[in-house]
Design a protein around this motif. Structure first.
Motif, PDB file in Angstrom:
ATOM      1  N   ALA A 166       5.521  -5.767  -3.278  1.00 32.38           N
ATOM      2  CA  ALA A 166       4.622  -4.769  -2.557  1.00 32.38           C
ATOM      3  C   ALA A 166       3.724  -5.449  -1.657  1.00 32.38           C
ATOM      4  CB  ALA A 166       3.760  -4.161  -3.779  1.00 32.38           C
ATOM      5  N   VAL A 167       3.046  -6.773  -1.676  1.00 32.31           N
ATOM      6  CA  VAL A 167       2.509  -7.150  -0.761  1.00 32.31           C
ATOM      7  C   VAL A 167       3.196  -7.570   0.551  1.00 32.31           C
ATOM      8  CG1 VAL A 167       1.221  -9.341  -0.310  1.00 32.31           C
ATOM      9  CG2 VAL A 167       0.941  -8.442  -2.415  1.00 32.31           C
ATOM     10  N   ALA A 168       4.265  -7.843   0.404  1.00 29.62           N
ATOM     11  CA  ALA A 168       4.941  -8.206   1.516  1.00 29.62           C
ATOM     12  C   ALA A 168       5.409  -7.029   2.404  1.00 29.62           C
ATOM     13  CB  ALA A 168       6.383  -8.786   1.346  1.00 29.62           C
ATOM     14  N   VAL A 169       5.898  -5.804   1.632  1.00 30.02           N
ATOM     15  CA  VAL A 169       6.095  -4.682   2.409  1.00 30.02           C
ATOM     16  C   VAL A 169       4.841  -4.073   2.742  1.00 30.02           C
ATOM     17  CG1 VAL A 169       7.053  -2.364   2.135  1.00 30.02           C
ATOM     18  CG2 VAL A 169       8.368  -4.270   1.017  1.00 30.02           C
ATOM     19  N   ASP A 170       3.889  -3.851   1.940  1.00 29.03           N
ATOM     20  CA  ASP A 170       2.767  -3.221   2.427  1.00 29.03           C
ATOM     21  C   ASP A 170       1.965  -3.873   3.666  1.00 29.03           C
ATOM     22  OD1 ASP A 170       3.192  -1.482   0.533  1.00 29.03           O
ATOM     23  OD2 ASP A 170       1.635  -1.814  -0.896  1.00 29.03           O
ATOM     24  N   SER A 171       2.080  -5.161   3.778  1.00 28.50           N
ATOM     25  CA  SER A 171       1.606  -5.855   4.931  1.00 28.50           C
ATOM     26  C   SER A 171       2.306  -5.652   6.147  1.00 28.50           C
ATOM     27  CB  SER A 171       1.443  -7.419   4.547  1.00 28.50           C
ATOM     28  OG  SER A 171       0.764  -7.737   3.405  1.00 28.50           O
ATOM     29  N   ALA A 172       3.665  -5.754   6.049  1.00 31.51           N
ATOM     30  CA  ALA A 172       4.680  -5.689   6.951  1.00 31.51           C
ATOM     31  C   ALA A 172       4.730  -4.156   7.666  1.00 31.51           C
ATOM     32  CB  ALA A 172       5.973  -6.042   6.644  1.00 31.51           C
ATOM     33  N   ALA A 173       4.662  -3.268   6.521  1.00 28.72           N
ATOM     34  CA  ALA A 173       4.526  -1.984   7.031  1.00 28.72           C
ATOM     35  C   ALA A 173       3.010  -1.440   7.763  1.00 28.72           C
ATOM     36  CB  ALA A 173       4.684  -1.144   5.952  1.00 28.72           C
ATOM     37  N   ALA A 174       1.935  -2.345   7.149  1.00 29.08           N
ATOM     38  CA  ALA A 174       0.779  -2.023   7.990  1.00 29.08           C
ATOM     39  C   ALA A 174       1.002  -2.459   9.368  1.00 29.08           C
ATOM     40  CB  ALA A 174      -0.428  -2.638   7.188  1.00 29.08           C
ATOM     41  N   VAL A 175       1.384  -3.658   9.674  1.00 27.25           N
ATOM     42  CA  VAL A 175       1.272  -4.121  11.013  1.00 27.25           C
ATOM     43  C   VAL A 175       2.045  -3.042  11.988  1.00 27.25           C
ATOM     44  CG1 VAL A 175       2.451  -5.911  12.364  1.00 27.25           C
ATOM     45  CG2 VAL A 175       1.441  -6.342  10.312  1.00 27.25           C
ATOM     46  N   LEU A 176       3.216  -2.432  11.549  1.00 24.96           N
ATOM     47  CA  LEU A 176       3.782  -1.584  12.154  1.00 24.96           C
ATOM     48  C   LEU A 176       2.889  -0.008  12.222  1.00 24.96           C
ATOM     49  CD1 LEU A 176       6.364  -0.372  13.537  1.00 24.96           C
ATOM     50  CD2 LEU A 176       7.317   0.297  11.064  1.00 24.96           C
ATOM     51  N   THR A 177       2.281   0.126  11.515  1.00 25.16           N
ATOM     52  CA  THR A 177       1.420   1.428  11.602  1.00 25.16           C
ATOM     53  C   THR A 177       0.286   1.050  12.469  1.00 25.16           C
ATOM     54  OG1 THR A 177       1.963   2.133   9.164  1.00 25.16           O
ATOM     55  CG2 THR A 177      -0.009   3.010  10.240  1.00 25.16           C
ATOM     56  N   ALA A 178      -0.348  -0.144  12.494  1.00 25.91           N
ATOM     57  CA  ALA A 178      -1.268  -0.311  13.337  1.00 25.91           C
ATOM     58  C   ALA A 178      -0.791  -0.465  14.940  1.00 25.91           C
ATOM     59  CB  ALA A 178      -1.944  -1.900  12.989  1.00 25.91           C
ATOM     60  N   ALA A 179       0.321  -0.984  15.142  1.00 24.50           N
ATOM     61  CA  ALA A 179       0.756  -1.009  16.418  1.00 24.50           C
ATOM     62  C   ALA A 179       1.102   0.466  16.961  1.00 24.50           C
ATOM     63  CB  ALA A 179       2.135  -1.908  16.478  1.00 24.50           C
ATOM     64  N   LEU A 180       1.787   1.232  16.158  1.00 21.89           N
ATOM     65  CA  LEU A 180       2.077   2.758  16.367  1.00 21.89           C
ATOM     66  C   LEU A 180       0.797   3.295  16.764  1.00 21.89           C
ATOM     67  CD1 LEU A 180       4.597   3.560  13.650  1.00 21.89           C
ATOM     68  CD2 LEU A 180       5.155   3.556  16.421  1.00 21.89           C
ATOM     69  N   ARG A 181      -0.163   3.253  16.137  1.00 22.30           N
ATOM     70  CA  ARG A 181      -1.448   3.792  16.390  1.00 22.30           C
ATOM     71  C   ARG A 181      -2.043   3.519  17.714  1.00 22.30           C
ATOM     72  NH1 ARG A 181      -5.462   4.076  11.207  1.00 22.30           N
ATOM     73  NH2 ARG A 181      -6.539   5.592  12.758  1.00 22.30           N
ATOM     74  N   MET A 182      -2.016   2.274  17.974  1.00 22.43           N
ATOM     75  CA  MET A 182      -2.496   1.523  19.229  1.00 22.43           C
ATOM     76  C   MET A 182      -1.903   2.261  20.609  1.00 22.43           C
ATOM     77  SD  MET A 182      -3.273  -2.351  18.413  1.00 22.43           S
ATOM     78  CE  MET A 182      -3.694  -2.780  20.286  1.00 22.43           C
ATOM     79  N   TRP A 183      -0.415   2.099  20.305  1.00 22.09           N
ATOM     80  CA  TRP A 183       0.671   2.771  21.282  1.00 22.09           C
ATOM     81  C   TRP A 183       0.235   4.289  21.457  1.00 22.09           C
ATOM     82  CZ3 TRP A 183       4.981   5.964  20.383  1.00 22.09           C
ATOM     83  CH2 TRP A 183       5.989   6.040  21.500  1.00 22.09           C
ATOM     84  N   ALA A 184       0.189   5.009  20.341  1.00 22.98           N
ATOM     85  CA  ALA A 184      -0.096   6.256  20.534  1.00 22.98           C
ATOM     86  C   ALA A 184      -1.475   6.574  21.099  1.00 22.98           C
ATOM     87  CB  ALA A 184       0.237   7.236  19.214  1.00 22.98           C
ATOM     88  N   GLY A 185      -2.423   6.038  20.569  1.00 25.13           N
ATOM     89  CA  GLY A 185      -3.879   6.097  20.937  1.00 25.13           C
ATOM     90  C   GLY A 185      -4.067   5.684  22.702  1.00 25.13           C
ATOM     91  N   ALA A 186      -3.323   4.759  22.967  1.00 19.81           N
ATOM     92  CA  ALA A 186      -3.541   4.516  24.363  1.00 19.81           C
ATOM     93  C   ALA A 186      -2.849   5.581  25.354  1.00 19.81           C
ATOM     94  CB  ALA A 186      -2.811   3.046  24.817  1.00 19.81           C
TER      95      ALA A 186
END
Length: 233
Positions: free
Chosen positions: A169-189
């Motif tokens: 869970a730690v590995a997946v949640d951390s890795a998925a959170a990175v992807l989500t953060a990047a998607l939010r930056m990409w969409a927000g820009a």
């Protein structure tokens, strides 16, 4: 040269007519929902309008989706399924975080099965999420389901029980959170600046790689800090 039957490639299972029709209906409903939500706004769109746009009966919609938000965000479910399929294919020797990162990289750069962010309207819809509670809630539910499957995959790779060992869970949640953060930056820009002049935020695959590098660097920095603190005690 003699070719034995065992050396021939195994053909992929063919999609029968009923499944093909169901897939096309689902795709038509999802496309209609996305189009109408972007055109009219999430609050103005009705399930009836989506069904009418897809040229199916209202009751047909309910066979595929529980809400208009779920239909508009069906690409998120597709992306999660694709990432998990790629995660299953990663070499067993890769650490979970590395395996997830590389599965995401393969998904983002696959030319044969392009990731959803290449489709028109996806970036604009992602930019709406934070401002619409219903859309955001549907997005989170889809993500949670995909990540639960990822955790199960990682647990199987490690040969552990994910209900007792926190590593999957730690590995997946951390890795998925990175992807989500990047998607939010990409969409927000895009939402703030429009389609032009996004420079280093415009390339999602590169932004995701930078984001994973940032996570690894922060983890290394934190580990070094903890080691130094322990040494001084």
């Amino acid at each position: 040269m003699t070719v034995t039957t065992s050396s021939l490639p195994i053909p992929a299972p063919r999609e029968d007519g009923r499944r093909r029709k169901a897939r096309r209906t689902r795709e038509a409903l999802a496309a209609a929902a996305l189009e109408l939500v972007l055109r009219d706004g999430p609050d103005e769109v009705t399930v009836a309008a989506i069904a009418d746009r897809a040229d199916v009966a209202r009751r047909t919609f309910s066979r595929y989706f529980g809400s208009k938000e779920e239909a508009a965000l069906d690409f998120v479910r597709e992306d999660g399924s694709r990432i998990n399929a790629l995660l299953r294919e990663r070499p067993a020797a890769e650490p979970p975080l590395v395996a997830y990162r590389r599965a995401v990289a393969c998904w983002l750069t696959d030319r044969d099965t392009p990731a959803s962010h290449h489709r028109p309207g996806i970036r604009a819809l992602l930019a709406l999420l934070d401002g619409d509670p219903a859309l955001f809630g549907a997005y989170q539910r889809i993500r949670v389901d995909a990540q639960a499957e990822s955790v199960a995959i990682v647990a199987a790779r490690l040969g552990v029980d994910a209900t007792r060992d926190p590593r999957p869970a730690v590995a997946v949640d951390s890795a998925a959170a990175v992807l989500t953060a990047a998607l939010r930056m990409w969409a927000g820009a895009a939402a703030v600046d429009g389609p032009e002049g996004l420079d280093d935020l415009d390339d999602l695959a590169a932004l995701v790689e930078r984001s994973y590098d940032a996570l690894i660097a922060e983890a290394a920095h934190a580990a070094g800090h903890e080691a130094e603190s322990a040494r001084r005690k």
